[in-house]
Design an enzyme around this catalytic site. Structure first.
Site, short mmCIF file in Angstrom:
data_model
loop_
_atom_site.label_atom_id
_atom_site.label_comp_id
_atom_site.label_asym_id
_atom_site.label_seq_id
_atom_site.Cartn_x
_atom_site.Cartn_y
_atom_site.Cartn_z
N LYS B 66 0.85 -1.19 0.00
CA LYS B 66 0.00 0.00 0.00
C LYS B 66 0.89 1.24 0.00
O LYS B 66 1.94 1.26 0.65
CB LYS B 66 -0.91 -0.04 1.24
CG LYS B 66 -2.01 1.02 1.25
CD LYS B 66 -2.95 0.85 2.47
CE LYS B 66 -4.00 1.93 2.55
NZ LYS B 66 -4.91 1.77 3.70
N SER B 141 -9.73 2.29 2.92
CA SER B 141 -8.80 2.98 2.04
C SER B 141 -7.85 2.04 1.29
O SER B 141 -7.23 2.48 0.32
CB SER B 141 -7.95 3.97 2.86
OG SER B 141 -7.18 3.28 3.83
N SER B 165 -10.31 0.09 7.07
CA SER B 165 -9.65 0.25 5.76
C SER B 165 -9.07 -1.01 5.14
O SER B 165 -8.72 -1.01 3.98
CB SER B 165 -8.55 1.30 5.86
OG SER B 165 -9.10 2.59 5.85
#
Lengths: 482, 483
Positions: B66, B141, B165
């Site tokens: 990420k 996210s 997330s």
């Protein structure tokens, strides 16, 4: 002198310069002229970095809290103080707040004035926080030096309990000495280790406080004295002129070195809301009672304890002792001299007059000069043994510092010695007396102070090397024979 | 090949049927396809090379990171314009731990800007689309990581979880999302959003893979004071389907259909499906009970989260001034330059959150908002911990149904569904271990179920998820475009 009653509170920031690393990062904590060399991503607030509390700094802060008779909390706890400024890389400072959560809460310390009287300073709190980076403003640009960013900073906040600039400075000087004695900081204002904020108010009624004015970033003790005196006068004048209520407002001012005045920075209305909240990256750290006790037990001898020892055990005057304890480097120098066998009073005399005079003139620290305690001991022992006169000793002192050569070698090279040999002195005295009929007659006639004339003659004949005591003694003996 | 599990890939590599280089090349090729379709990545590391295959299960296997993990020498933007050209000179501890095992990063995955959003639509490189249906969102996210793992780019990608997330995008993309106990994985090098809630974790296609990856990521870190020593925990080695006699609870107020006046059809099916899964759980010999939790407390979850996360975020992101990194703003004073950098750099959603964060922290408001939110957080956590005295975990459906349509993501969701949508935040309030696994389909799109346990009880949570996963058919599923 103002006819009003002044009340002063201080915030004293002392950078803990004697830890290996910074307070929340592993960067080296070291003063250096080379900018931006003691920096990690943590000090510059790069994305993803986290603080790690430095145990050594916590230890030091606990020791200080105890010296200040403050309450030490059960847990170490930090908050964030949020504001934007280019010297604050993360956009917040990790600090301790509120006072009840600080490493030192409440407390007091007693301070001795030069005249021997004492006064008590109330402590509001002592907290451990991180320093900001250093900004330098040039003509059309500013530079940031991150070496200082994250250095440990001990902030001590007093109550509004001081009433003169002199007391304020005495307190600050004593606190500086404590930081040094405890091995926390060199407390060197030249390296920017000490910074103060000063709060001043005046009032006609000692039981009531006037409007508080804060003066920020006063960076030397002499400036603290000047800023306080200036501010008391400024406020008093306004009061005398009947403009106090409208013009003395709760505000932040700064001390302007150049004009020797305080200048307004911002009023209370514009005060920054720092939005304090818990620092989530540092869990509350439980302080082990045993560890705290160990820290307290390991507190070194403090300046006033040393002063008492110097006076009671070593026979120093209060005046000399006060000068010597003020700076740990001086005290260390003094104790080394005593350890090397120099008579304590003699050492104190040399330090308080010749040596500190020289340091002041040359702008040097006592531990930076060529004349180490070992070299001073060479000089004093030569005087004590009668090998040189005390007058020669002073010359030797100056030459040692000037040439940076060993005193023994200079004595040798300069032929400095004191003539103490009886037979040789008797020979010289006899020669002089033989050609001084008239003066002997005066002496015999009761003008005994003419003996000084004879001494001078002997000194001249020996190029000042004769031992004055011996010469006196021999002269008296020889004169009595005539 | 990239649809296989970590253990399967390891066997292929060990037997020499495939090389690490070949896997990396396949993963890179797949990355470009998925980038085209889903816009899942900020950076694809085309120069990535295979590594030596050892006995380590992760050696030689490609994976995704990420973009809010700091990676030395590799662009790390947090999907924000404020860091659009930022190349760090240090690597996050979690990533260093992983790569020590020999796995190979092949891309940096797109996300909601700095983890704030939950839709996968706010990053500076655009919207992430759901590989099952590109007209739908991935949730966020960790949107890019979820899309990539679901699309079969590699068996795992790292994620981070501040509210949900990891666990919500996992549900929307039909995969597994695991957020371990707070502090099990070091946060050093993870771009901070809300530090008291932020947790590193992983997105995979099976519980087994999640266990293998988190075993590699975790460990006490001298750089993170909130990390703890988990060396006695071996998630993969101790993975067991022996869960008979375990006890779970679900919250009546959240899953009872009668509690809602206007239940959308998709949500109703999702809740029905949840109850069917509960039957499967019971068949495993696990006791499941319905527990009632104070509705006011449940209603406070979402606002508590907003207040705490925005407050911490506004402080955490005060380092983004464009002075020592990031594009320098224009202006003649430092204030103007900071303002310009932040005005241009942040999306409007983030700016809104900063305003909220600043407001709730102001001295005059702090007690009413921030301190109250902290009190509410404690009350919520205490209420759940009270249940953990009796139960091994909490089991609940994830979200209000399958992935939301991208074109109506701005629609304000119905108030009465808020608790159903936001309850995963409980896991962050308490730092609880929490895992989402797929539990079926609604309208042909995957939906998920979540199991959350008490702090440090990760093994128990994983074992229950592992057993339940085995009793269903959604393990190792790869997204098949349905529309």
């Amino acid at each position: 002198m103002s006819k009003y009653y002044a009340t002063i509170g201080l915030e004293m920031h002392c950078e803990g310069s004697l830890t290996n690393s910074k307070v929340f990062s592993p960067s080296k904590n070291e003063y250096t002229e080379l900018p931006n060399c003691n920096v990690t991503p943590i000090d510059m607030g790069f994305p993803g970095v986290l603080p790690v509390a430095n145990k050594e700094c916590v230890r030091m802060s606990i020791m200080m809290a105890n010296i200040l008779h403050a309450r030490i909390p059960e847990y170490m706890y930090w908050e964030r103080k949020n504001y934007y400024y280019p010297d604050l890389p993360k956009g917040y400072q990790i600090t301790q707040n509120p006072p009840e959560e600080c490493v030192g809460n409440g407390g007091y310390i007693d301070i001795e004035r030069e005249d021997g009287s004492t006064f008590r300073v109330e402590i509001d709190n002592l907290h451990l926080e991180e320093d900001a980076a250093q900004l330098t403003h040039l003509y059309d640009t500013s530079t940031i030096n991150y070496n200082r960013a994250g250095n440990p900073l001990f902030e001590l906040v007093t109550g509004p309990c001081l009433h003169s600039a002199d007391d304020a400075v005495s307190f600050l000087e004593y606190m500086r000495a404590i930081y040094q004695y405890c091995g926390i900081s060199e407390a060197d204002s030249k390296k920017g280790h000490l910074r103060c904020d000063v709060n001043v108010s005046i009032s006609e009624d000692p039981d009531k406080l006037g409007t508080k004015v804060e003066i920020k970033n006063v960076n030397s003790f002499s400036s603290v004295r000047d800023a306080i005196n200036y501010e008391i006068e400024r406020q008093s004048d306004l009061k005398d002129e009947g403009r106090y209520d409208e013009e003395v407002v709760q505000e932040t001012r700064r001390w302007d070195e150049e004009s020797q005045t305080t200048k307004s920075m911002r009023s209370k209305v514009d005060a920054i809301d720092y939005k304090y909240f818990v620092e989530p990256n540092i869990p509350k750290i439980k302080l082990d009672k045993k560890w705290v006790d160990e820290i307290i037990a390991s507190t070194p001898e403090l300046p006033y304890e040393r002063k008492a020892k110097y006076m009671n055990d070593l026979g120093l005057s209060s005046y000399d002792a006060t000068i010597i304890i003020k700076d740990i480097k001086i005290a260390t120098y003094f104790e080394k001299c005593v350890e090397l066998g120099v008579d304590a009073k003699t050492a104190a005399n040399w330090i308080c007059t010749q040596i500190l005079g020289y340091c002041y003139k040359e702008e040097k620290e006592i531990d930076e000069i060529y004349l180490t305690p070992e070299r001073l001991a060479q000089i004093t022992s030569a005087i004590k043994d009668g090998r040189i006169s005390s007058k020669q000793g002073k010359e030797l002192f100056a030459l040692t510092l000037e040439r940076e050569e060993e005193p023994e070698a200079i004595m040798e090279a300069e032929g400095m010695k004191q003539l103490s040999d009886d037979s040789e002195l008797i020979k010289i005295v006899t020669e002089i007396l033989d050609r001084s009929e008239a003066q002997i007659a005066d002496y015999k006639g009761g003008k005994t102070n003419i003996i000084g004339y004879f001494v001078g003659q002997v000194m001249q004949a020996t190029k000042g090397q004769a031992n004055p005591g011996k010469v006196n003694q021999i002269l008296k003996e020889e004169l009595s024979k005539r | 090949m990239m649809d296989k599990t970590i253990v399967e890939l390891h066997e292929e590599l060990k037997s020499g049927k495939v090389t690490s280089d070949e896997l990396v090349q396949e993963s890179l090729k797949k990355s470009h396809e998925v980038q085209e379709k889903c816009n899942a990545f900020v950076t694809i590391l085309d120069d990535a090379k295979g590594t030596e295959v050892t006995d380590d299960l992760l050696s030689g296997i490609p994976f995704g990171i990420k973009d809010n993990y700091s990676t030395k020498g590799i662009l790390s933007t947090g999907s924000s314009n404020t860091l659009k050209d930022y190349v760090p000179f240090f690597t996050a501890t979690a990533i260093e731990n992983l790569t020590k095992h020999g796995c190979v990063p092949v891309n940096k995955t797109a996300m909601d800007e700095f983890g704030m959003g939950g839709t996968g639509t706010t990053g500076h490189t655009g919207v992430q689309k759901n590989p099952w249906d590109t007209s739908r969102m991935c949730a966020g996210s960790s949107s890019g990581s979820a899309a990539a793992v679901a699309a079969g780019v590699y068996p795992f990608a790292t994620g981070s979880d501040t509210g949900d997330s990891i666990r919500k995008p996992a549900a929307f993309c039909g995969i597994v999302g695991y957020k371990p106990t707070y502090g099990m994985i070091s946060r050093y090098g993870l771009f901070a959003f809300a530090s008291s809630l932020d947790t590193c974790g992983v997105l995979t296609r099976s519980v087994e893979d999640a266990a293998i990856v988190v075993d590699a990521m975790k460990g006490i870190d001298p750089k993170d004071m909130t990390s703890w020593d988990s060396s006695n925990i071996n998630l993969y080695k101790d993975l067991s389907k022996d869960v008979k006699g375990k006890k779970l609870f679900y919250i009546k107020e959240i899953v009872d259909k009668n509690n809602y006046k206007n239940l959308p059809k998709e949500t109703e099916e999702h809740l029905d499906n949840f109850m069917k899964t509960i039957d499967k759980v019971k068949e495993l010999g696990i006791e499941v009970e319905e527990v009632s939790i104070n509705q006011d407390l449940l209603n406070a979850i979402a606002s508590t989260y907003v207040v705490i996360s925005c407050a911490e975020a506004t402080s955490n992101m005060s380092n983004l001034t464009g002075f020592s990194f990031g594009p320098r703003g224009e202006g003649s004073t430092y204030q103007e330059q900071m303002k310009d950098h932040r005005t241009k750099g942040f999306s409007s959603l983030i700016k809104r959150r900063f305003v909220i964060g600043s407001y709730v922290l102001q001295a005059v408001n702090q007690d009413k908002y921030f301190k109250n939110a902290q009190r509410a957080r404690r009350l919520i956590v205490d209420a759940i911990k009270e249940q953990f005295k009796k139960y091994d975990g909490l089991i609940l459906p994830v979200g209000t149904g399958p992935a939301t349509k991208l074109d109506n993501h701005d629609m304000v969701s119905d108030d009465e569904l808020t608790v159903l949508d936001e309850h995963l935040q409980i896991g962050n309030f308490g730092g609880f271990p929490s895992i989402t696994i797929p539990n079926g389909f609604v309208d042909g799109l995957p939906v998920g179920i979540n199991i959350t346990g008490n702090c440090y009880d990760d093994q128990n949570v994983l074992n229950i998820a592992y057993a339940l996963e085995s009793s269903m058919d959604y393990k190792n599923q790869i997204a098949k475009e349905v529309k």
